[in-house]
Design a protein around this motif. Structure first.
Motif, PDB file in Angstrom:
ATOM      1  N   ASN A 156       3.193  -5.126   7.258  1.00 25.32           N
ATOM      2  CA  ASN A 156       2.204  -4.162   6.788  1.00 25.32           C
ATOM      3  C   ASN A 156       2.914  -3.084   5.979  1.00 25.32           C
ATOM      4  O   ASN A 156       3.862  -2.459   6.455  1.00 25.32           O
ATOM      5  CB  ASN A 156       1.472  -3.535   7.978  1.00 25.32           C
ATOM      6  CG  ASN A 156       0.292  -2.700   7.541  1.00 25.32           C
ATOM      7  OD1 ASN A 156      -0.325  -2.971   6.510  1.00 25.32           O
ATOM      8  ND2 ASN A 156      -0.039  -1.673   8.311  1.00 25.32           N
ATOM      9  N   TYR A 200      -5.471  -4.352   2.084  1.00 24.06           N
ATOM     10  CA  TYR A 200      -5.950  -3.587   3.229  1.00 24.06           C
ATOM     11  C   TYR A 200      -7.207  -2.783   2.906  1.00 24.06           C
ATOM     12  O   TYR A 200      -7.958  -2.375   3.808  1.00 24.06           O
ATOM     13  CB  TYR A 200      -4.853  -2.652   3.753  1.00 24.06           C
ATOM     14  CG  TYR A 200      -4.643  -1.394   2.940  1.00 24.06           C
ATOM     15  CD1 TYR A 200      -5.394  -0.251   3.166  1.00 24.06           C
ATOM     16  CD2 TYR A 200      -3.680  -1.359   1.935  1.00 24.06           C
ATOM     17  CE1 TYR A 200      -5.209   0.904   2.413  1.00 24.06           C
ATOM     18  CE2 TYR A 200      -3.488  -0.205   1.171  1.00 24.06           C
ATOM     19  CZ  TYR A 200      -4.249   0.912   1.420  1.00 24.06           C
ATOM     20  OH  TYR A 200      -4.066   2.050   0.671  1.00 24.06           O
ATOM     21  N   GLU A 203      -9.790  -5.805   3.567  1.00 24.86           N
ATOM     22  CA  GLU A 203      -9.745  -6.543   4.827  1.00 24.86           C
ATOM     23  C   GLU A 203      -8.865  -5.820   5.839  1.00 24.86           C
ATOM     24  O   GLU A 203      -7.838  -5.239   5.471  1.00 24.86           O
ATOM     25  CB  GLU A 203      -9.177  -7.951   4.625  1.00 24.86           C
ATOM     26  CG  GLU A 203     -10.024  -8.898   3.823  1.00 24.86           C
ATOM     27  CD  GLU A 203      -9.393 -10.286   3.790  1.00 24.86           C
ATOM     28  OE1 GLU A 203      -9.683 -11.100   4.684  1.00 24.86           O
ATOM     29  OE2 GLU A 203      -8.599 -10.529   2.863  1.00 24.86           O
ATOM     30  N   ASP A 204      -9.222  -5.896   7.096  1.00 25.45           N
ATOM     31  CA  ASP A 204      -8.425  -5.360   8.198  1.00 25.45           C
ATOM     32  C   ASP A 204      -7.739  -6.535   8.881  1.00 25.45           C
ATOM     33  O   ASP A 204      -8.411  -7.366   9.504  1.00 25.45           O
ATOM     34  CB  ASP A 204      -9.335  -4.612   9.167  1.00 25.45           C
ATOM     35  CG  ASP A 204      -8.572  -3.979  10.328  1.00 25.45           C
ATOM     36  OD1 ASP A 204      -7.392  -4.319  10.536  1.00 25.45           O
ATOM     37  OD2 ASP A 204      -9.172  -3.158  11.044  1.00 25.45           O
ATOM     38  N   THR A 206      -6.146  -6.778  11.482  1.00 29.31           N
ATOM     39  CA  THR A 206      -6.292  -6.826  12.940  1.00 29.31           C
ATOM     40  C   THR A 206      -7.639  -7.426  13.363  1.00 29.31           C
ATOM     41  O   THR A 206      -7.845  -7.699  14.553  1.00 29.31           O
ATOM     42  CB  THR A 206      -6.152  -5.426  13.572  1.00 29.31           C
ATOM     43  OG1 THR A 206      -7.259  -4.608  13.185  1.00 29.31           O
ATOM     44  CG2 THR A 206      -4.851  -4.770  13.164  1.00 29.31           C
ATOM     45  N   GLN A 207      -8.543  -7.638  12.390  1.00 28.26           N
ATOM     46  CA  GLN A 207      -9.858  -8.202  12.705  1.00 28.26           C
ATOM     47  C   GLN A 207      -9.998  -9.655  12.265  1.00 28.26           C
ATOM     48  O   GLN A 207     -11.080 -10.234  12.396  1.00 28.26           O
ATOM     49  CB  GLN A 207     -10.953  -7.360  12.028  1.00 28.26           C
ATOM     50  CG  GLN A 207     -10.976  -5.894  12.433  1.00 28.26           C
ATOM     51  CD  GLN A 207     -11.250  -5.703  13.911  1.00 28.26           C
ATOM     52  OE1 GLN A 207     -12.101  -6.374  14.489  1.00 28.26           O
ATOM     53  NE2 GLN A 207     -10.510  -4.784  14.532  1.00 28.26           N
ATOM     54  N   ARG A 222      -3.120   2.193  13.131  1.00 23.81           N
ATOM     55  CA  ARG A 222      -4.104   1.718  14.093  1.00 23.81           C
ATOM     56  C   ARG A 222      -3.632   1.934  15.524  1.00 23.81           C
ATOM     57  O   ARG A 222      -2.481   2.286  15.762  1.00 23.81           O
ATOM     58  CB  ARG A 222      -4.413   0.240  13.846  1.00 23.81           C
ATOM     59  CG  ARG A 222      -5.078  -0.012  12.482  1.00 23.81           C
ATOM     60  CD  ARG A 222      -5.183  -1.504  12.184  1.00 23.81           C
ATOM     61  NE  ARG A 222      -5.911  -1.737  10.942  1.00 23.81           N
ATOM     62  CZ  ARG A 222      -5.364  -1.672   9.737  1.00 23.81           C
ATOM     63  NH1 ARG A 222      -4.085  -1.342   9.603  1.00 23.81           N
ATOM     64  NH2 ARG A 222      -6.083  -1.911   8.663  1.00 23.81           N
ATOM     65  N   SER A 226      -4.882  -2.625  19.105  1.00 22.01           N
ATOM     66  CA  SER A 226      -5.301  -3.450  17.970  1.00 22.01           C
ATOM     67  C   SER A 226      -4.158  -4.313  17.470  1.00 22.01           C
ATOM     68  O   SER A 226      -4.381  -5.421  16.964  1.00 22.01           O
ATOM     69  CB  SER A 226      -5.846  -2.573  16.841  1.00 22.01           C
ATOM     70  OG  SER A 226      -4.825  -1.771  16.266  1.00 22.01           O
TER      71      SER A 226
END
Length: 317
Positions: A156, A200, A203-204, A206-207, A222, A226
């Protein structure tokens, strides 16, 4: 000599470029004629004095060290009386942050322990770009992450210096690497060899329901939980930077998550000899944003702070 001076905490673009005397080395220091330097997160924080907690390190009301900058490459011009590792004329490079700052200048006093000899086949610009970012990646992936063949890794903040080196180091272990950054950087990241790229802003990660062996994070925006839900059993999350508040949250979360949550405390220059070998073998290369002229340093600090750079920002002195 010319130097960038931060006499008070201020906006980066308000920094002064002034003429000051060339410094004299202490017994264990060398004077380096700086050929190239870089912009880093510490410069963004030091110049502004933000987040405020950093003033406990830098100085409560003004910077203790008025010349920012923590990476350099250059040529040794003189040495202190107790220096044994270098002599006048040696080409050197390194991360100076363990012992001080001051690389935004034509000459810098540097503790000899902060320097390595620069290989002849390495340019001054590549040498300056290498120490901090490559070792954030190396110490995260290898020392903490124990990276091994074929791991699935997410980075990230992948479009900056740490991320571009991290990709290449991971690829020496034949890992599958996903990079997360802003949409403006995705084409560059694809060209470098990321297996998947994520914007980012759209889109996330972590989801998405995808699980990773390692997550290396330069942003830390975050909650700890998460990140944990994105890890495979036995996987690790490693942050290399972020706001002090978020880092404190992560530190406290280690009570629950133990060694699945990790905060890298970078050891400057540790492992740099290995990075140099990989560079000379052609297994990694620098992704330079620049080189820019010295006079651009104030606006480049803003450019860095707004995360618009692609790769490592390098300044030719």
């Amino acid at each position: 000599m010319k130097a960038v001076l931060a006499k008070t905490y201020r906006k980066p673009e308000e920094l002064e470029i002034s003429e000051i005397p060339v410094p004299s080395p202490k017994e264990n220091e060398v004077i380096v004629k700086v050929k190239a330097t870089t912009i880093n997160d510490w410069d963004w924080a030091l110049v502004r004095g933000k987040p405020m907690v950093y003033r406990l390190l830098y100085g409560l009301f003004k910077p203790k060290k008025p010349i920012p900058g923590m990476e350099l490459s250059g040529i040794v011009r003189s040495v202190g009386s107790e220096v044994t590792s270098f002599k006048e004329g040696d080409e050197v490079f390194g991360d100076t942050s363990q012992y001080g700052w001051g690389t935004f200048a034509e000459y810098a006093c540097v503790n000899e322990k902060s320097l390595l000899l620069k290989p002849e086949k390495m340019s001054f610009e590549d040498a300056a770009a290498m120490p901090h970012a490559s070792l954030l990646a190396w110490q995260s992936l290898v020392d903490i992450g124990k990276v091994s063949e074929g791991m699935k890794i997410l980075v990230n903040g992948a479009g900056g210096g740490m991320g571009t080196f991290g990709l290449q180091i991971a690829k020496t272990f034949n890992c599958q690497v996903t990079g997360v950054d802003s949409g403006a950087k995705l084409e560059m990241m694809k060209a470098l060899g990321f297996d998947e790229v994520i914007d980012y802003q759209k889109e996330d990660f972590t989801q998405k329901g995808v699980l990773y062996d390692l997550i290396i994070d330069a942003k830390t925006t975050r909650s700890p939980s998460s990140y944990i839900k994105c890890l495979k059993p036995g996987g690790k999350y490693i942050t290399v930077g972020g706001s002090p508040l978020n880092l404190i949250r992560l530190l406290l979360s280690k009570i629950i998550y133990k060694d699945r949550i990790n905060i890298l405390g970078l050891v400057p220059n540790k492992g740099l000899d290995i990075i140099v070998d990989l560079y000379l073998e052609g297994k990694i290369k620098t992704q330079l944003d620049g080189p820019y002229p010295f006079e651009k340093i104030p606006e480049l600090i803003r450019y860095f702070g707004e995360a618009r750079h692609k790769g490592k920002i390098v300044v030719k002195v």
